[in-house]
Design a protein around this motif. Structure first.
Motif, PDB file in Angstrom:
ATOM      1  N   UNK B 176       0.870  -1.183   0.000  1.00  0.00           N
ATOM      2  CA  UNK B 176       0.000   0.000   0.000  1.00  0.00           C
ATOM      3  C   UNK B 176       0.904   1.228   0.000  1.00  0.00           C
ATOM      4  N   UNK B 177       0.754   2.116  -0.994  1.00  0.00           N
ATOM      5  CA  UNK B 177       1.683   3.247  -1.074  1.00  0.00           C
ATOM      6  C   UNK B 177       1.482   4.268   0.034  1.00  0.00           C
ATOM      7  N   UNK B 178       2.574   4.846   0.486  1.00  0.00           N
ATOM      8  CA  UNK B 178       2.530   5.947   1.438  1.00  0.00           C
ATOM      9  C   UNK B 178       2.341   7.223   0.627  1.00  0.00           C
ATOM     10  N   UNK B 179       1.235   7.912   0.866  1.00  0.00           N
ATOM     11  CA  UNK B 179       0.848   9.034   0.008  1.00  0.00           C
ATOM     12  C   UNK B 179       1.076  10.386   0.665  1.00  0.00           C
ATOM     13  N   UNK B 180       1.062  10.423   1.987  1.00  0.00           N
ATOM     14  CA  UNK B 180       1.196  11.711   2.680  1.00  0.00           C
ATOM     15  C   UNK B 180       1.721  11.450   4.083  1.00  0.00           C
ATOM     16  N   UNK B 181       2.069  12.542   4.746  1.00  0.00           N
ATOM     17  CA  UNK B 181       2.563  12.409   6.104  1.00  0.00           C
ATOM     18  C   UNK B 181       3.381  13.631   6.443  1.00  0.00           C
ATOM     19  N   UNK B 182       3.709  13.778   7.699  1.00  0.00           N
ATOM     20  CA  UNK B 182       4.628  14.843   8.081  1.00  0.00           C
ATOM     21  C   UNK B 182       5.375  14.400   9.323  1.00  0.00           C
ATOM     22  N   UNK B 183       6.395  15.158   9.670  1.00  0.00           N
ATOM     23  CA  UNK B 183       7.156  14.829  10.866  1.00  0.00           C
ATOM     24  C   UNK B 183       7.659  16.117  11.497  1.00  0.00           C
ATOM     25  N   UNK B 184       7.571  16.173  12.807  1.00  0.00           N
ATOM     26  CA  UNK B 184       8.131  17.289  13.574  1.00  0.00           C
ATOM     27  C   UNK B 184       9.023  16.720  14.668  1.00  0.00           C
ATOM     28  N   UNK B 185      10.035  17.505  14.999  1.00  0.00           N
ATOM     29  CA  UNK B 185      10.931  17.129  16.104  1.00  0.00           C
ATOM     30  C   UNK B 185      10.840  18.239  17.140  1.00  0.00           C
ATOM     31  N   UNK B 186      10.434  17.876  18.358  1.00  0.00           N
ATOM     32  CA  UNK B 186      10.144  18.907  19.350  1.00  0.00           C
ATOM     33  C   UNK B 186      10.407  18.300  20.727  1.00  0.00           C
ATOM     34  N   UNK B 187      10.976  19.102  21.600  1.00  0.00           N
ATOM     35  CA  UNK B 187      11.327  18.578  22.922  1.00  0.00           C
ATOM     36  C   UNK B 187      10.110  18.041  23.675  1.00  0.00           C
ATOM     37  N   UNK B 188       8.932  18.555  23.335  1.00  0.00           N
ATOM     38  CA  UNK B 188       7.714  18.102  23.997  1.00  0.00           C
ATOM     39  C   UNK B 188       7.403  16.636  23.740  1.00  0.00           C
ATOM     40  N   UNK B 189       8.111  16.032  22.771  1.00  0.00           N
ATOM     41  CA  UNK B 189       7.876  14.617  22.475  1.00  0.00           C
ATOM     42  C   UNK B 189       9.057  13.743  22.897  1.00  0.00           C
ATOM     43  N   UNK B 190       9.960  14.299  23.687  1.00  0.00           N
ATOM     44  CA  UNK B 190      11.129  13.525  24.118  1.00  0.00           C
ATOM     45  C   UNK B 190      10.721  12.234  24.818  1.00  0.00           C
ATOM     46  N   UNK B 191       9.659  12.320  25.601  1.00  0.00           N
ATOM     47  CA  UNK B 191       9.262  11.131  26.381  1.00  0.00           C
ATOM     48  C   UNK B 191       7.991  10.473  25.849  1.00  0.00           C
ATOM     49  N   UNK B 192       7.330  11.124  24.915  1.00  0.00           N
ATOM     50  CA  UNK B 192       6.107  10.569  24.324  1.00  0.00           C
ATOM     51  C   UNK B 192       6.061  10.930  22.855  1.00  0.00           C
ATOM     52  N   UNK B 193       6.412   9.969  22.009  1.00  0.00           N
ATOM     53  CA  UNK B 193       6.278  10.250  20.583  1.00  0.00           C
ATOM     54  C   UNK B 193       4.805  10.151  20.188  1.00  0.00           C
ATOM     55  N   UNK B 194       4.475  10.727  19.053  1.00  0.00           N
ATOM     56  CA  UNK B 194       3.145  10.494  18.478  1.00  0.00           C
ATOM     57  C   UNK B 194       3.339   9.796  17.136  1.00  0.00           C
ATOM     58  N   UNK B 195       2.701   8.657  16.996  1.00  0.00           N
ATOM     59  CA  UNK B 195       2.690   7.956  15.717  1.00  0.00           C
ATOM     60  C   UNK B 195       1.229   7.841  15.315  1.00  0.00           C
TER      61      UNK B 195
END
Lengths: 256, 748
Positions: B176-195
């Protein structure tokens, strides 16, 4: 002659849909044949092995599938001169089955498409492949122009050609390297190779020329709608670009 | 592909069941209520069943009534929230009504603990949500939020890498092709990533399969299909409804499931075959993914939403190992399983398709399709194990809507900031060219190619605009038809950290603009609300504010949310919550793919024009982070947004959305696509603020002969350099090199 083409589906194959669609759009009489029905294969005149992750690439991509019952018929058909085209995982299976380059016995591989280098990751990148052997070297490429440049997508984690020095020499001497990676303008150098493949190789053909194994996917850049730079007014679903290789294959099947 | 099986040892460390009830997430008052309603002490199996069904994850007990504020219906909506996916009207083709199925979820907690498996099973779950609606799965998207991943030895870095590898391994393998998405890097996610994960499916409207048992189904068979049930993922629903504690990492790992994309690939294809058979016979049935709450949760919801009960024989379940406890069989969250409710006369044919034609038992050990029970007219949920009844409850008590009314305190208004301070910082910029270099190398602006090149973006041969080329990805999902579907996601954590409501509003606006920019017509939205602990009034307040923002944005644009997900407890053991993260996906329809607007920067002499409101607020922008500027978020005139879309659609050439890095970054990226042939001379005297502010609308390309539709930012030149208003200059190639390389250390 038998012009029916079987598109093989192993457990884990994932590109059977677009492969079948392109063959049919090019006028071929093509059908899917699933792994649970290997006995049906003998009735077909040519085989296409599409991309995917047959048997989830266990051991090495293509290694298990090469021993699937589906491949009994392909090995048998290959010896009878039937035409066989393998794309990506299909190419890996053909190498693991020893059909390409075909310099040793069946299921005794002498080369493999294996883990990319220097980075071992899966890579998805638009590429061009250039016909590196004479078109008539293989019936499958016979309708292509000399040095034909074909757009395709590399999408694999194991696309690097690897073989021992004596087998690499064999590939060169026997003119087995059918396709190499190239820049959009046709130049060939290391930067054009996305995966560290030996000889810059993208595709190999067997000695008799009836079996072709190609790593990148021309069928994913094979209709006008897939081309970013298409011109206004072109029919969206007319085959184009990467379709030329499949067209040449279909013609060869219809000639045979 | 990575070998999954050798990694099993990492995740199979099962939570001890002997410490049983102590691990339940149910609160004392909830336990009391259950016992009271049953009129007896629940069995162990019942405890676990209620623990799962009454968890935040399954019940939405703290969010449901607030989510009711979101618009969920409209002319383009075929099916709003409530089933496994929402469904949007795509268009007609040769007398057939085509629809897009969409689902959007999070897999945050599992991905933080075991990133590869957690993210991979996130893809697996979202794909099954779309599949079970009778749809062919056609695209994926993955909005990701990671911590500061610069240090290769940090957990944040291994999360950022592992999650991407997991998504890549699963999505690539199932084709299934990956068509969209984004990524941010922020200290607020050091202990909790969002996937977050999004999946799209294609279905003809009359062929939609629903996630409930249809009328007259008493006595139908309940068929479990897929992987053999094992002990992985036991307690997953309540695990993701609590706060992560590092000390618990090992025991939490048992709650994460084990991915098997190989089996998923075969299951998808076998299910397509079953759909074809159902169409031929004109049958209406129920089909549902097994997610939280396992066999119990899925079969109970499948039956109760049709007004039925269920009787399940746990001994009939194909288990991976003998002797699994009944509560593990009932609520364990083993992956790659789905559940059918089928009339008896077709059961044999369905089993034959899965077990013989697609030979599930040869694909994975003990995988199969098997009858495990039946639909009952009496609305009770009854589980048998070794001849004994281990659960017997009112099915509506189990699945009915429970609710928690939690205390809220209003969001604290941020103190207003003196804009003169920002102006002084901007005036102090020595070289705008140097600032541009920092901006384009910033991790939130830099090329995402190092990440998405690991994703297959073209499998299925239907990709028209691959991810990363334009503001949205576009597919031609119906061979031979000019109908197209576009997909984009948005949700800026730098904004979320400042103002949850405005950030949510802007997420809607940006996702929709992205779809508009490629020339598609926005048709619907999904949301995933990623927040902290709802029992912390200030964190709960952010969640409520975000709903208001989403609602305002969607209503102004006359769009509905058709699917979504709430993920709470994204906070560390120290109580630090992630930045408010309302993440939005927008689906667009394109009636004629030949009218798509492909990205380009025009030719030498063309003007680059900024259209849309341009107050120039820098709050939450990348430039603000680089220059230490503190300001409020940009305001969006929602009332003017539809008119802005019409204006942009009316301008013939290319339009790009202004986002991270402002118009400066947008223009730079337009130039990067021009093979280093073109450059730009920015308008002399142009305020730096105008180039740096985000959420400003669109940059459009206009021939110089046309009257400009907005602020003229600059003119395209034939020499590949960028010349700034302060006369500083930088070569496009140099900027591109910085922009291209910035994420290479995380994704080599």
């Amino acid at each position: 002659m038998n012009r029916r083409i079987a598109v093989l589906v192993f457990p884990g194959t994932n590109s059977e849909g677009e492969t079948l669609r392109l063959l049919r759009d090019l006028g071929a009489d093509a059908q899917l044949v699933h792994w649970s029905r290997p006995q049906e294969l003998a009735a077909y005149g040519a085989y296409v092995l599409p991309g995917g992750f047959a048997y989830e690439d266990r051991i090495r991509a293509g290694a298990i599938a090469a021993h699937d019952h589906l491949m009994d018929a392909v090995i048998d058909g290959c010896a009878k001169g039937k035409l066989v085209l393998g794309i990506c995982n299909g190419a890996q299976i053909l190498l693991e089955a020893g059909l390409v380059p075909g310099t040793a016995a069946a299921r005794r591989p002498t080369a493999a498409f294996t883990h990319n280098a220097p980075q071992p990751h899966f890579i998805c990148r638009h590429v061009y492949v250039k016909l590196a052997s004479a078109p008539m070297r293989s019936a499958i490429t016979a309708s292509l122009d000399e040095g034909a440049l074909i757009p395709a997508w590399a999408a694999h984690a194991q696309g690097r050609l690897a073989a021992g020095p004596e087998h690499l020499a064999e590939l060169v001497e026997g003119a087995h390297v059918a396709f190499v990676y190239a820049h959009p303008d046709g130049r060939v150098d290391e930067q054009a190779v996305p995966n560290g493949s030996a000889l810059g190789c993208a595709g190999l053909v067997n000695r008799e020329g009836n079996v072709l194994a190609l790593m990148p996917h021309p069928e994913r850049d094979a209709w006008n709608v897939n081309h970013l730079q298409r011109r206004v007014g072109e029919a969206l679903f007319a085959p184009s670009g990467g379709a030329v290789l499949f067209e040449s294959f279909v013609r060869a099947v219809q000639r045979a | 592909m990575r070998p999954y099986r050798s990694r099993l040892h990492r995740v199979l460390r099962l939570r001890s069941v002997t410490d049983g009830l102590a691990r339940l997430a149910l609160r004392p008052d909830e336990r009391e209520r259950i016992a009271q309603q049953l009129g007896r002490e629940p069995t162990l199996v019942e405890w676990y069943a209620f623990d799962a069904q009454w968890s935040e994850h399954c019940s939405y007990k703290s969010s449901r009534r607030h989510l009711a504020k979101l618009p969920t219906s409209g002319p383009g909506v075929i099916l709003g929230p409530g089933e496994d996916s929402g469904v949007l009207r795509l268009g007609r083709r040769q007398g057939e009504e085509y629809a897009i199925v969409i689902a959007h979820e999070s897999h945050n907690h599992p991905s933080q603990v075991v990133p590869f498996e957690g993210a991979a099973t996130g893809i697996g779950g979202i794909v099954r949500d779309v599949l079970c609606m009778g749809a062919e799965v056609i695209a994926l998207a993955d909005p990701l939020r990671f911590g500061r991943a610069g240090d290769p030895n940090s957990h944040a870095c291994s999360v950022a890498r592992g999650a991407v590898d997991g998504i890549s391994a699963y999505g690539n393998a199932i084709g299934v092709p990956n068509l969209a998405g984004d990524v941010y890097f922020h200290e607020g996610f050091d202990e909790n990533c969002l996937v977050n994960v999004v999946a799209l499916g294609l279905v003809k409207e009359p062929e939609i399969v629903h996630s409930f048992v249809p009328k007259g189904a008493a006595g139908w068979a309940i068929v479990l299909v897929g992987k053999a049930t094992d002990a992985s993922g036991f307690g997953g629903a309540s695990f993701s409804s609590g706060t992560l504690d590092v000390a618990d990492d090992d025991s939490n790992k048992g709650a994460v499931q084990v991915p098997d994309p190989f089996l998923a690939s075969v299951l998808m294809r076998a299910s397509y075959r079953v759909f074809a058979m159902l169409r031929e016979r004109g049958l209406v049935v129920g089909y549902k993914d097994l997610g939280a709450g396992g066999i119990m949760g899925c079969s109970a919801e499948l039956c109760s939403s049709g007004g039925f009960g269920a009787r399940i024989e746990l001994d009939a379940v194909n288990a991976a190992l003998p002797g699994l406890a009944p509560e593990v069989l009932a609520v364990g969250e083993t992956q790659e399983r789905l559940c059918w409710a089928l009339p008896q006369e077709i059961v044999a044919d369905v089993l034959r398709i899965y077990n013989d034609e697609f030979s599930l038992p040869q694909i994975a050990r003990n995988a199969c399709a098997v009858v495990i029970g039946e639909v009952t007219a009496e609305p009770r949920y009854v589980l048998y194990h070794r001849g004994e009844i281990v659960m017997d409850v009112d099915i509506d008590l189990l699945t009915g809507s429970i609710r928690d009314d939690l205390p809220v305190q209003p969001c604290v208004a941020r103190p207003s900031v003196d804009p003169a301070i920002a102006d002084r910082r901007l005036a102090a910029v020595q070289s705008q060219a140097d600032l541009a270099a920092s901006l384009l190398a910033h991790r939130d602006v830099a090329s995402r190619e190092p990440l998405y090149r690991r994703y297959d973006r073209v499998v299925r041969g239907a990709t028209v605009i691959p991810r990363g080329v334009a503001d949205a990805g576009v597919l031609a999902p119906i061979p031979g038809s000019p109908l197209g579907v576009a997909l984009a996601v948005a949700g800026n954590p730098r904004y979320g950290a400042l103002d949850a409501q405005r950030a949510a509003e802007l997420a809607v606006v940006e996702a929709v603009r992205r779809v508009v920019a490629v020339g598609a017509r926005p048709i619907g939205l999904t949301d995933c609300l990623n927040f902290g602990n709802p029992r912390q009034p200030e964190q709960y307040a952010q969640f409520l504010a975000a709903i208001d923002g989403l609602s305002a944005g969607a209503r102004a644009l006359e769009l509905a949310f058709v699917s979504g997900n709430v993920s709470f407890y994204n906070e560390s053991a120290l109580g630090r919550a992630v930045p408010a993260s309302a993440i939005v996906a927008c689906v667009g329809a394109c009636d004629d793919l030949s009218t798509l607007r492909l990205p380009n920067v025009g030719d030498s002499g063309d003007r680059l024009v900024l259209v849309g409101a341009h107050a120039g607020a820098l709050g939450g922008s990348v430039a603000a982070a680089l220059l230490g500027i503190d300001e409020g978020l940009p305001e969006v005139d929602l009332g003017a947004e539809c008119a802005l879309h019409a204006q942009v659609q009316g301008i013939g050439s290319c339009a790009r959305v202004v986002g991270d890095g402002g118009a400066l970054a947008t223009i730079a990226q337009m130039l990067f696509g021009a093979d280093e042939r073109l450059g730009v001379r920015f308008t002399p005297g142009l305020a730096l603020r105008t180039l740096l502010a985000e959420s400003n609308g669109f940059v459009v390309v206009q021939p110089s002969a046309e009257p400009p539709a907005g602020i003229v930012l600059g003119t395209v030149t034939g020499d590949a350099v960028m010349q700034f208003p302060d006369e500083s200059v930088v070569a496009v190639a140099d900027l591109k090199a910085l922009w291209s390389a910035s994420l290479e250390d995380i994704y080599p």
